[in-house]
Write a protein that holds these residues in place. Sequence first.
Motif, PDB file in Angstrom:
ATOM      1  N   UNK A  78       0.839  -1.191   0.000  1.00  0.00           N
ATOM      2  CA  UNK A  78       0.000   0.000   0.000  1.00  0.00           C
ATOM      3  C   UNK A  78       0.878   1.245   0.000  1.00  0.00           C
ATOM      4  N   UNK A  79       2.087   1.111   0.548  1.00  0.00           N
ATOM      5  CA  UNK A  79       2.997   2.251   0.603  1.00  0.00           C
ATOM      6  C   UNK A  79       3.290   2.775  -0.796  1.00  0.00           C
ATOM      7  N   UNK A  80       3.639   1.883  -1.707  1.00  0.00           N
ATOM      8  CA  UNK A  80       3.885   2.361  -3.067  1.00  0.00           C
ATOM      9  C   UNK A  80       2.609   2.922  -3.675  1.00  0.00           C
ATOM     10  N   UNK A  81       1.474   2.280  -3.374  1.00  0.00           N
ATOM     11  CA  UNK A  81       0.206   2.755  -3.935  1.00  0.00           C
ATOM     12  C   UNK A  81      -0.065   4.205  -3.514  1.00  0.00           C
ATOM     13  N   UNK A  82       0.110   4.491  -2.234  1.00  0.00           N
ATOM     14  CA  UNK A  82      -0.162   5.856  -1.750  1.00  0.00           C
ATOM     15  C   UNK A  82       0.848   6.840  -2.358  1.00  0.00           C
ATOM     16  N   UNK A  83       2.093   6.422  -2.499  1.00  0.00           N
ATOM     17  CA  UNK A  83       3.079   7.272  -3.179  1.00  0.00           C
ATOM     18  C   UNK A  83       2.613   7.623  -4.592  1.00  0.00           C
ATOM     19  N   UNK A  84       2.169   6.611  -5.329  1.00  0.00           N
ATOM     20  CA  UNK A  84       1.743   6.848  -6.709  1.00  0.00           C
ATOM     21  C   UNK A  84       0.528   7.766  -6.739  1.00  0.00           C
ATOM     22  N   UNK A  85      -0.390   7.526  -5.802  1.00  0.00           N
ATOM     23  CA  UNK A  85      -1.604   8.344  -5.758  1.00  0.00           C
ATOM     24  C   UNK A  85      -1.233   9.811  -5.533  1.00  0.00           C
ATOM     25  N   UNK A  86      -0.380  10.045  -4.541  1.00  0.00           N
ATOM     26  CA  UNK A  86      -0.018  11.434  -4.243  1.00  0.00           C
ATOM     27  C   UNK A  86       0.785  12.039  -5.383  1.00  0.00           C
TER      28      UNK A  86
END
Lengths: 483, 483
Positions: free
Chosen positions: B189-197
Amino acid sequence: MSLPDDTQLLYLRLASHYQGAIESGSLTPGDRMPSVRSLTRLHKVSLSTALQACHYLEDKGWLEARPRSGYFVRRPRRVSLQPNSEPEQPLQLDAAQYLGIHERVSEFIASCELYPLKTNLAQAFGSPDAYPTEALKHAATRALRSHPEVLVEPTPWHGESGFRAVLARRALDHGMRLTPDDIVVTHGCTEAVNLALRAVTQAGDTVAVESPCYFGLLQIVQSLGLRSIEIPTSPHTGMSIEALELALQTQPSIRAVVVVPNFQNPLGSVMPDAHKERLVALCAEHGKALIEDDSYSALCDAEQSLRAVQSWDTDGTVIYCASLHKTLAPGMRLGWITGGRWHARIKMLKFAQSRPNDALSQLTVGEFMASSAYDRHMTRLRNLLRERRERTAESIAAHFPAGTRLSMPRGGMLLWVQLPPIRSPHALFEQALREGIRVAPGWIFSNSSRYDNYLRINCGIQFTAEVDAAIERLAALVYEQLV
Amino acid sequence: MSLPDDTQLLYLRLASHYQGAIESGSLTPGDRMPSVRSLTRLHKVSLSTALQACHYLEDKGWLEARPRSGYFVRRPRRVSLQPNSEPEQPLQLDAAQYLGIHERVSEFIASCELYPLKTNLAQAFGSPDAYPTEALKHAATRALRSHPEVLVEPTPWHGESGFRAVLARRALDHGMRLTPDDIVVTHGCTEAVNLALRAVTQAGDTVAVESPCYFGLLQIVQSLGLRSIEIPTSPHTGMSIEALELALQTQPSIRAVVVVPNFQNPLGSVMPDAHKERLVALCAEHGKALIEDDSYSALCDAEQSLRAVQSWDTDGTVIYCASLHKTLAPGMRLGWITGGRWHARIKMLKFAQSRPNDALSQLTVGEFMASSAYDRHMTRLRNLLRERRERTAESIAAHFPAGTRLSMPRGGMLLWVQLPPIRSPHALFEQALREGIRVAPGWIFSNSSRYDNYLRINCGIQFTAEVDAAIERLAALVYEQLV
Ligand SMILES: Cc1ncc(COP(=O)(O)O)c(C=O)c1O
Ligand SMILES: Cc1ncc(COP(=O)(O)O)c(C=O)c1O
């Protein structure tokens, strides 16, 4: 004749005897080697020693085996094409800022997806037969059996410690002296370069890159909101140090320099050691970070490994990024980074960006890379790539029109084909796709139109009749477009 | 008495009969259930049906088995502590910009590494026994056997297609209707939130976050050069919609809102459906991206899954990020994202940031999640977490001084303990570390000092005598510090 007595292994002494004969011209290309049986008689060695010596010479590229005929001195394949041209204005910096590579690459991908694929020459890694699938599978199965808990427990943040130790040991071959703690394991070289750039730049900064430049790097640069300045780069000796010096003197917004010193993608160029040394000194002098992307250096034909630019670093100027994607396991997404004076910041960014890599692949590859099976794999891979590169180049030389240029890299798997002037490179590319032939078009390697009449061709796949036919067909399309 | 005749399975009918009896109060906590043998007589069912019904009721939390005595109606464990207090000034926005969380987290990590660890209550996932290690190992071994080629061939860019299909199917439980193509597999999820932001902001922009907020998110925000504004958040109903509305009206630099609507870390709060709906509408109205981090929703005690905020989205306002780190395999680093109207940009950023995830773990988890073994695992995990959460909370209630407050989440594994006023929370934390007890201190969940007298305690590990003793010892340290 019996061999001079020294401390070397017998088969190595036997091999070096024949190597000497070839180097001195006593044996010439095409000559038949004495048969294994006669070697045993001639040198009073066992059959297995004689065989070992022949295998060794084959591995090193001095002999080739012909089915049912024995060993012959290898004919160095000579490609009759002119080498690629040097940059036209080596000291002229490109004022036009890089923009829009995402669109170019997206268009490229979208057009690729329009037509069924028959022959894929667009990638930058070998076909599965080039990699040790079975051995990796067994290593993974063993890792699962002995450490199933790694599936449900997090790994150390910066990578599995055994794997980092192996990476540090293998880096010695490239002149680097690292401890395992100097290493952070990443999701491929791509993540490593992202972390490196994030550590040393802020959106709006400028980064000096090679021209032509690996499109993945141009994408990273754009996606981080950076600008790039393309530095003229020789197809033989890599980024021009003079041009870089000029850029550093005149463009204060440059924060970092990114280079692929060994087997640059797409050029295949290798920076001479003297250039590497000057490059590091230049960046250190100007206080700029030097990001080294070293995805290919282990794929050198010569046994002697190429040195990493990082090995000249004395003050932490170099951030070194590497990949196992080309050399070992294109499916496993492993890379690593050592961050020079930004190492602590890079560790922190890796944690914030994606947490540690999963442990299973690290245990698997760590075990394999610690064994001599890895060395055998690398020797085999280097020979196989050389063979495929030479055959692909021969095919290009045989089929493409006069005026086509091509420099032969001494390692890696990429050929950068410079076409004679043609009417529409885009139409050529589209027509090839329509016929199921995919290559990497020159325009994705720059923001300019400077490389529109170049193609990058992957020689990592088996050179089959189909590949030969695809190259012949590509050549025919070039003929149709000649101006 | 025989059971009413309908189409349900016999054991389910039997179970629902007794569930009704408990709910209506005919059977009360502590009452003994009829023995399995007498159930067969009473209801004219087979022994195995009677047993299945009891197991089912046990799984659902209505019964508990006592060794050698049979089944009893479960005594809901009631914790005698006051619930956590609501934010003090729910409409006051924090002017102080977030800065420096890296330093706080780095200090936290550095102090943790100073002392040998005995009891780790600082993490946010279960101990290995909570996860299906053996089943995953077998799935991985099978995947290796049937698809060894995935080790040496790259995967589809956005994730292995079978895995994405299973994720899309499982997302239905949370009210989401997705096709596999709506999904990009990420490194947690960490990479996912990075990509989202990265998709919706630029350095310098502001992001609205919960207060307290998962420190990993605060790190991401800082590492991307963003500012954060902490929105008052209820320990029971999550982010205050009123406060967010005020922030959106008064702070035009806000580009995105990040929420953990289900079992927020560290609060354990769950947004009521009406709030979720308003939240989506509010963000849509203001044209702001709503980033939903849904790492915990599948860990709900109740059988009915919690709905994702994304399920109310009608115009692509929501970017949904999820993780398998808490629910299935803390060692495998798998997460995913569906990007609303930024989906294409997120795909491109994922490619530029780290290329695809490796295929082996996707095949492994894809196979497991497609099977009913996954459902059984999740039922077991939910019950096990409830049990551990309740026992940990009981231990806290038994040992900690008056004035300690604690709200009981209805799922997940985190307890957010509000201490009575103490002299030095930092000294408390240090002393605990010195004695080998690690907790997550309140101050890493905010840029302010508002949560200095909070501790976050993980209940995902087995509740042993050692854990109980560690909590007792923590409590003693609190007593020593009472003002
Ligand atoms: C120079 C260069 N760097 C990085 C990469 C990508 O590396 P990885 O697959 O490890 O992310 C490539 C692949 O084409 C490359 O050519
Ligand atoms: C709310 C929240 N988001 C994300 C994460 C990290 O997820 P992953 O391990 O999948 O990167 C955590 C883990 O603590 C979390 O609590």
